[in-house]
Design a protein around this motif. Structure first.
Motif, PDB file in Angstrom:
ATOM      1  N   SER A  13       0.852  -1.178   0.000  1.00  0.00           N
ATOM      2  CA  SER A  13       0.000   0.000   0.000  1.00  0.00           C
ATOM      3  C   SER A  13       0.896   1.237   0.000  1.00  0.00           C
ATOM      4  O   SER A  13       1.774   1.364   0.845  1.00  0.00           O
ATOM      5  CB  SER A  13      -0.895  -0.005   1.240  1.00  0.00           C
ATOM      6  N   VAL A  14       0.663   2.123  -0.970  1.00  0.00           N
ATOM      7  CA  VAL A  14       1.416   3.378  -1.035  1.00  0.00           C
ATOM      8  C   VAL A  14       0.403   4.508  -0.857  1.00  0.00           C
ATOM      9  O   VAL A  14      -0.470   4.713  -1.702  1.00  0.00           O
ATOM     10  CB  VAL A  14       2.172   3.540  -2.373  1.00  0.00           C
ATOM     11  N   LYS A  15       0.505   5.198   0.260  1.00  0.00           N
ATOM     12  CA  LYS A  15      -0.390   6.311   0.573  1.00  0.00           C
ATOM     13  C   LYS A  15       0.396   7.605   0.393  1.00  0.00           C
ATOM     14  O   LYS A  15       1.524   7.713   0.875  1.00  0.00           O
ATOM     15  CB  LYS A  15      -0.892   6.194   2.009  1.00  0.00           C
ATOM     16  N   LEU A  16      -0.196   8.565  -0.301  1.00  0.00           N
ATOM     17  CA  LEU A  16       0.481   9.836  -0.519  1.00  0.00           C
ATOM     18  C   LEU A  16      -0.061  10.887   0.430  1.00  0.00           C
ATOM     19  O   LEU A  16      -1.275  11.048   0.576  1.00  0.00           O
ATOM     20  CB  LEU A  16       0.295  10.304  -1.963  1.00  0.00           C
ATOM     21  N   GLU A  17       0.858  11.597   1.061  1.00  0.00           N
ATOM     22  CA  GLU A  17       0.490  12.716   1.922  1.00  0.00           C
ATOM     23  C   GLU A  17       0.914  13.993   1.225  1.00  0.00           C
ATOM     24  O   GLU A  17       2.079  14.158   0.866  1.00  0.00           O
ATOM     25  CB  GLU A  17       1.176  12.586   3.281  1.00  0.00           C
ATOM     26  N   SER A  18      -0.027  14.903   1.018  1.00  0.00           N
ATOM     27  CA  SER A  18       0.263  16.169   0.364  1.00  0.00           C
ATOM     28  C   SER A  18       1.028  17.087   1.310  1.00  0.00           C
ATOM     29  O   SER A  18       0.719  17.164   2.499  1.00  0.00           O
ATOM     30  CB  SER A  18      -1.027  16.881  -0.044  1.00  0.00           C
ATOM     31  N   ALA A  36       5.541   9.738   0.263  1.00  0.00           N
ATOM     32  CA  ALA A  36       4.970   8.404   0.066  1.00  0.00           C
ATOM     33  C   ALA A  36       5.125   7.603   1.358  1.00  0.00           C
ATOM     34  O   ALA A  36       6.232   7.486   1.882  1.00  0.00           O
ATOM     35  CB  ALA A  36       5.674   7.690  -1.081  1.00  0.00           C
ATOM     36  N   VAL A  37       4.029   7.071   1.872  1.00  0.00           N
ATOM     37  CA  VAL A  37       4.049   6.221   3.063  1.00  0.00           C
ATOM     38  C   VAL A  37       3.727   4.803   2.600  1.00  0.00           C
ATOM     39  O   VAL A  37       2.639   4.535   2.088  1.00  0.00           O
ATOM     40  CB  VAL A  37       3.053   6.697   4.127  1.00  0.00           C
ATOM     41  N   PRO A  48       0.855  -7.386   8.878  1.00  0.00           N
ATOM     42  CA  PRO A  48       1.844  -6.368   8.511  1.00  0.00           C
ATOM     43  C   PRO A  48       3.263  -6.920   8.567  1.00  0.00           C
ATOM     44  O   PRO A  48       3.583  -7.773   9.394  1.00  0.00           O
ATOM     45  CB  PRO A  48       1.653  -5.257   9.547  1.00  0.00           C
ATOM     46  N   VAL A  49       4.090  -6.428   7.672  1.00  0.00           N
ATOM     47  CA  VAL A  49       5.510  -6.775   7.651  1.00  0.00           C
ATOM     48  C   VAL A  49       6.260  -5.489   8.013  1.00  0.00           C
ATOM     49  O   VAL A  49       6.445  -4.617   7.174  1.00  0.00           O
ATOM     50  CB  VAL A  49       5.945  -7.270   6.254  1.00  0.00           C
ATOM     51  N   GLY A  50       6.631  -5.364   9.266  1.00  0.00           N
ATOM     52  CA  GLY A  50       7.325  -4.155   9.712  1.00  0.00           C
ATOM     53  C   GLY A  50       6.383  -2.968   9.828  1.00  0.00           C
ATOM     54  O   GLY A  50       5.176  -3.068   9.642  1.00  0.00           O
ATOM     55  N   ALA A  51       6.983  -1.824  10.126  1.00  0.00           N
ATOM     56  CA  ALA A  51       6.229  -0.582  10.281  1.00  0.00           C
ATOM     57  C   ALA A  51       6.161   0.156   8.944  1.00  0.00           C
ATOM     58  O   ALA A  51       7.028  -0.031   8.090  1.00  0.00           O
ATOM     59  CB  ALA A  51       6.911   0.300  11.322  1.00  0.00           C
ATOM     60  N   PRO A  52       5.145   0.997   8.754  1.00  0.00           N
ATOM     61  CA  PRO A  52       5.098   1.803   7.538  1.00  0.00           C
ATOM     62  C   PRO A  52       6.343   2.676   7.418  1.00  0.00           C
ATOM     63  O   PRO A  52       6.919   3.104   8.419  1.00  0.00           O
ATOM     64  CB  PRO A  52       3.848   2.675   7.724  1.00  0.00           C
ATOM     65  N   ILE A  53       6.757   2.930   6.176  1.00  0.00           N
ATOM     66  CA  ILE A  53       7.971   3.699   5.898  1.00  0.00           C
ATOM     67  C   ILE A  53       7.574   4.951   5.124  1.00  0.00           C
ATOM     68  O   ILE A  53       6.893   4.863   4.103  1.00  0.00           O
ATOM     69  CB  ILE A  53       8.960   2.875   5.052  1.00  0.00           C
ATOM     70  N   ALA A  54       7.998   6.123   5.596  1.00  0.00           N
ATOM     71  CA  ALA A  54       7.755   7.376   4.878  1.00  0.00           C
ATOM     72  C   ALA A  54       8.965   7.662   3.994  1.00  0.00           C
ATOM     73  O   ALA A  54      10.107   7.608   4.453  1.00  0.00           O
ATOM     74  CB  ALA A  54       7.533   8.518   5.857  1.00  0.00           C
ATOM     75  N   LEU A  55       8.700   7.936   2.724  1.00  0.00           N
ATOM     76  CA  LEU A  55       9.774   8.175   1.764  1.00  0.00           C
ATOM     77  C   LEU A  55       9.675   9.564   1.158  1.00  0.00           C
ATOM     78  O   LEU A  55       8.581  10.049   0.859  1.00  0.00           O
ATOM     79  CB  LEU A  55       9.693   7.161   0.618  1.00  0.00           C
ATOM     80  N   VAL A  56      10.830  10.181   0.971  1.00  0.00           N
ATOM     81  CA  VAL A  56      10.943  11.442   0.247  1.00  0.00           C
ATOM     82  C   VAL A  56      11.991  11.270  -0.834  1.00  0.00           C
ATOM     83  O   VAL A  56      12.705  10.273  -0.875  1.00  0.00           O
ATOM     84  CB  VAL A  56      11.309  12.622   1.177  1.00  0.00           C
ATOM     85  N   SER A  57      12.101  12.242  -1.690  1.00  0.00           N
ATOM     86  CA  SER A  57      13.030  12.196  -2.807  1.00  0.00           C
ATOM     87  C   SER A  57      14.451  12.500  -2.343  1.00  0.00           C
ATOM     88  O   SER A  57      14.682  12.816  -1.173  1.00  0.00           O
ATOM     89  CB  SER A  57      12.582  13.214  -3.862  1.00  0.00           C
ATOM     90  N   GLY A  73       7.605   4.534  -4.115  1.00  0.00           N
ATOM     91  CA  GLY A  73       7.084   3.729  -3.006  1.00  0.00           C
ATOM     92  C   GLY A  73       6.979   2.262  -3.363  1.00  0.00           C
ATOM     93  O   GLY A  73       7.389   1.389  -2.596  1.00  0.00           O
ATOM     94  N   LEU A  74       6.431   1.975  -4.538  1.00  0.00           N
ATOM     95  CA  LEU A  74       6.308   0.582  -4.976  1.00  0.00           C
ATOM     96  C   LEU A  74       7.682  -0.053  -5.160  1.00  0.00           C
ATOM     97  O   LEU A  74       7.915  -1.186  -4.713  1.00  0.00           O
ATOM     98  CB  LEU A  74       5.507   0.498  -6.275  1.00  0.00           C
ATOM     99  N   ASN A  75       8.604   0.629  -5.783  1.00  0.00           N
ATOM    100  CA  ASN A  75       9.948   0.074  -6.001  1.00  0.00           C
ATOM    101  C   ASN A  75      10.678  -0.179  -4.685  1.00  0.00           C
ATOM    102  O   ASN A  75      11.384  -1.187  -4.551  1.00  0.00           O
ATOM    103  CB  ASN A  75      10.761   0.986  -6.910  1.00  0.00           C
ATOM    104  N   ALA A  76      10.504   0.701  -3.711  1.00  0.00           N
ATOM    105  CA  ALA A  76      11.121   0.489  -2.398  1.00  0.00           C
ATOM    106  C   ALA A  76      10.543  -0.760  -1.735  1.00  0.00           C
ATOM    107  O   ALA A  76      11.283  -1.569  -1.163  1.00  0.00           O
ATOM    108  CB  ALA A  76      10.915   1.714  -1.514  1.00  0.00           C
TER     109      ALA A  76
END
Length: 87
Positions: A13-18, A36-37, A48-57, A73-76
């Protein structure tokens, strides 16, 4: 926005936060980018596999477009799944 993908027996699941511009002239400006979370779960049973991860560029900057944030997010998540080994 949230998008869900299936990959090697996992649900990604990739959730986007504006991220909005800050200005004294207005309360809420237009989005200037996205964070991207990413969450990974097993599909059956759903766990769940681990905790959600927040990603930036690169350079700790937000993603400029929805497509960039979703793809990163998907590639990570795919890299995490491939390193852990698919079921």
């Amino acid at each position: 926005m949230e998008k869900t993908y299936s990959y090697k027996g996992f649900e990604v699941s990739v959730k986007l936060e504006s991220v909005r511009a800050v200005s004294s002239e207005f309360t809420y400006g237009p989005p200037v980018g996205y964070v991207a979370v990413v969450s990974i779960c097993t599909e059956d049973p759903r766990r769940p596999v681990g905790a959600p991860i927040a990603l930036v560029s690169e350079g700790n900057r937000v993603f400029d477009t929805v497509d960039d944030a979703l793809a990163t997010g998907l590639n990570a998540a795919k890299r995490v799944i491939d390193e852990k080994g698919a079921p």
